[in-house]
Design a protein around this motif. Structure first.
Motif, PDB file in Angstrom:
ATOM      1  N   GLY A  55      36.173  30.745  42.636  1.00  0.00           N
ATOM      2  CA  GLY A  55      36.065  29.796  41.547  1.00  0.00           C
ATOM      3  C   GLY A  55      37.164  28.777  41.554  1.00  0.00           C
ATOM      4  O   GLY A  55      38.107  28.867  42.322  1.00  0.00           O
ATOM      5  N   ILE A  62      44.237  32.280  33.404  1.00  0.00           N
ATOM      6  CA  ILE A  62      42.924  32.805  33.772  1.00  0.00           C
ATOM      7  C   ILE A  62      42.780  32.798  35.287  1.00  0.00           C
ATOM      8  O   ILE A  62      43.352  31.960  35.969  1.00  0.00           O
ATOM      9  CB  ILE A  62      41.762  32.016  33.126  1.00  0.00           C
ATOM     10  CG1 ILE A  62      41.828  30.530  33.493  1.00  0.00           C
ATOM     11  CG2 ILE A  62      41.747  32.223  31.617  1.00  0.00           C
ATOM     12  CD1 ILE A  62      40.616  29.725  33.052  1.00  0.00           C
ATOM     13  N   ALA A  63      42.027  33.770  35.789  1.00  0.00           N
ATOM     14  CA  ALA A  63      41.735  33.873  37.219  1.00  0.00           C
ATOM     15  C   ALA A  63      40.271  34.278  37.359  1.00  0.00           C
ATOM     16  O   ALA A  63      39.800  35.130  36.599  1.00  0.00           O
ATOM     17  CB  ALA A  63      42.633  34.899  37.883  1.00  0.00           C
ATOM     18  N   PRO A  64      39.543  33.682  38.295  1.00  0.00           N
ATOM     19  CA  PRO A  64      38.131  34.041  38.457  1.00  0.00           C
ATOM     20  C   PRO A  64      37.972  35.485  38.922  1.00  0.00           C
ATOM     21  O   PRO A  64      38.823  36.011  39.627  1.00  0.00           O
ATOM     22  CB  PRO A  64      37.626  33.059  39.515  1.00  0.00           C
ATOM     23  CG  PRO A  64      38.843  32.631  40.256  1.00  0.00           C
ATOM     24  CD  PRO A  64      39.989  32.721  39.291  1.00  0.00           C
ATOM     25  N   ILE A  65      36.877  36.120  38.501  1.00  0.00           N
ATOM     26  CA  ILE A  65      36.571  37.493  38.910  1.00  0.00           C
ATOM     27  C   ILE A  65      35.190  37.507  39.555  1.00  0.00           C
ATOM     28  O   ILE A  65      34.246  36.936  39.025  1.00  0.00           O
ATOM     29  CB  ILE A  65      36.548  38.456  37.705  1.00  0.00           C
ATOM     30  CG1 ILE A  65      37.927  38.607  37.104  1.00  0.00           C
ATOM     31  CG2 ILE A  65      36.013  39.827  38.105  1.00  0.00           C
ATOM     32  CD1 ILE A  65      37.970  39.491  35.880  1.00  0.00           C
ATOM     33  N   THR A 118      43.331  29.777  42.349  1.00  0.00           N
ATOM     34  CA  THR A 118      43.174  31.202  42.045  1.00  0.00           C
ATOM     35  C   THR A 118      43.690  31.579  40.662  1.00  0.00           C
ATOM     36  O   THR A 118      43.376  32.652  40.167  1.00  0.00           O
ATOM     37  CB  THR A 118      43.912  32.055  43.085  1.00  0.00           C
ATOM     38  OG1 THR A 118      45.297  31.698  43.072  1.00  0.00           O
ATOM     39  CG2 THR A 118      43.341  31.844  44.477  1.00  0.00           C
ATOM     40  N   TYR A 167      32.856  25.985  37.075  1.00  0.00           N
ATOM     41  CA  TYR A 167      32.888  27.449  37.106  1.00  0.00           C
ATOM     42  C   TYR A 167      32.452  27.963  35.746  1.00  0.00           C
ATOM     43  O   TYR A 167      33.033  27.612  34.725  1.00  0.00           O
ATOM     44  CB  TYR A 167      34.291  27.954  37.438  1.00  0.00           C
ATOM     45  CG  TYR A 167      34.385  29.458  37.478  1.00  0.00           C
ATOM     46  CD1 TYR A 167      34.094  30.151  38.648  1.00  0.00           C
ATOM     47  CD2 TYR A 167      34.750  30.190  36.355  1.00  0.00           C
ATOM     48  CE1 TYR A 167      34.171  31.537  38.700  1.00  0.00           C
ATOM     49  CE2 TYR A 167      34.829  31.577  36.392  1.00  0.00           C
ATOM     50  CZ  TYR A 167      34.535  32.240  37.566  1.00  0.00           C
ATOM     51  OH  TYR A 167      34.609  33.612  37.612  1.00  0.00           O
ATOM     52  N   CYS A 215      34.645  32.457  31.111  1.00  0.00           N
ATOM     53  CA  CYS A 215      35.374  31.208  31.301  1.00  0.00           C
ATOM     54  C   CYS A 215      34.454  30.098  31.765  1.00  0.00           C
ATOM     55  O   CYS A 215      33.506  30.331  32.517  1.00  0.00           O
ATOM     56  CB  CYS A 215      36.473  31.379  32.351  1.00  0.00           C
ATOM     57  SG  CYS A 215      37.814  32.440  31.810  1.00  0.00           S
ATOM     58  N   THR A 248      32.807  35.190  34.748  1.00  0.00           N
ATOM     59  CA  THR A 248      33.828  36.108  34.268  1.00  0.00           C
ATOM     60  C   THR A 248      35.181  35.746  34.878  1.00  0.00           C
ATOM     61  O   THR A 248      35.272  35.360  36.042  1.00  0.00           O
ATOM     62  CB  THR A 248      33.457  37.555  34.643  1.00  0.00           C
ATOM     63  OG1 THR A 248      32.155  37.825  34.133  1.00  0.00           O
ATOM     64  CG2 THR A 248      34.432  38.545  34.052  1.00  0.00           C
ATOM     65  N   CYS A 249      36.201  35.880  34.060  1.00  0.00           N
ATOM     66  CA  CYS A 249      37.560  35.655  34.549  1.00  0.00           C
ATOM     67  C   CYS A 249      38.471  36.705  33.945  1.00  0.00           C
ATOM     68  O   CYS A 249      38.116  37.400  32.997  1.00  0.00           O
ATOM     69  CB  CYS A 249      38.048  34.251  34.193  1.00  0.00           C
ATOM     70  SG  CYS A 249      38.223  33.956  32.430  1.00  0.00           S
ATOM     71  N   LYS A 250      39.648  36.823  34.542  1.00  0.00           N
ATOM     72  CA  LYS A 250      40.684  37.700  34.004  1.00  0.00           C
ATOM     73  C   LYS A 250      41.554  36.830  33.116  1.00  0.00           C
ATOM     74  O   LYS A 250      42.138  35.841  33.557  1.00  0.00           O
ATOM     75  CB  LYS A 250      41.506  38.320  35.132  1.00  0.00           C
ATOM     76  CG  LYS A 250      42.610  39.244  34.621  1.00  0.00           C
ATOM     77  CD  LYS A 250      43.266  40.014  35.742  1.00  0.00           C
ATOM     78  CE  LYS A 250      44.172  39.138  36.556  1.00  0.00           C
ATOM     79  NZ  LYS A 250      45.019  39.877  37.497  1.00  0.00           N
TER      80      LYS A 250
END
Length: 116
Positions: free
Chosen positions: A62, A55-58, A67, A39, A29, A42-44
């Motif tokens: 971020g 999307i959510a940061p992993i 969140t 940012y 992302c 990697t994100c979910k």
């Protein structure tokens, strides 16, 4: 009776969250916003109906306190974007259009979201 209704609502909500997590997958992302730290990581990625997604940061903080970012398709090539903060505040980022040069990106007046 109210307790039973509340329990049923809680079970349904928990199942919805589990279903969302079951379809989530890692993605790359890029989230850039006016005044926020960009940012890139990697994100979910959680797909939703009609091309909408969240999307959510992993792995690292971020999105400057946000969140979860949701991109909800409202018409072809147009989405409504919102961000959810750690404090539970759901903020409207605004309308975004799908980038013609890079269809993985959605561009608003003062932000850009790309998911690869």
């Amino acid at each position: 009776m109210r307790r039973i209704a509340a329990l049923i609502a809680l079970i349904v909500a928990a199942q919805s969250v589990l279903l969302l997590d079951a379809s989530a997958r890692p993605a790359k992302c890029v989230v850039i916003g006016n005044g926020m730290t960009p940012y890139r990581g990697t994100c979910k990625f959680t797909p939703d109906n009609g091309g909408s997604f969240a999307i959510a940061p992993i792995g690292k903080p971020g999105f400057d306190g946000v969140t979860l970012v949701s991109v909800a398709i409202v018409s072809p090539g147009v989405a409504e974007v919102r961000g959810l903060t750690r404090d539970g505040i759901n903020s409207r980022w605004g309308e975004a259009k799908r980038a013609k040069a890079d269809p993985a990106c959605w561009v608003g007046d003062d932000f850009k979201i790309c998911v690869y």
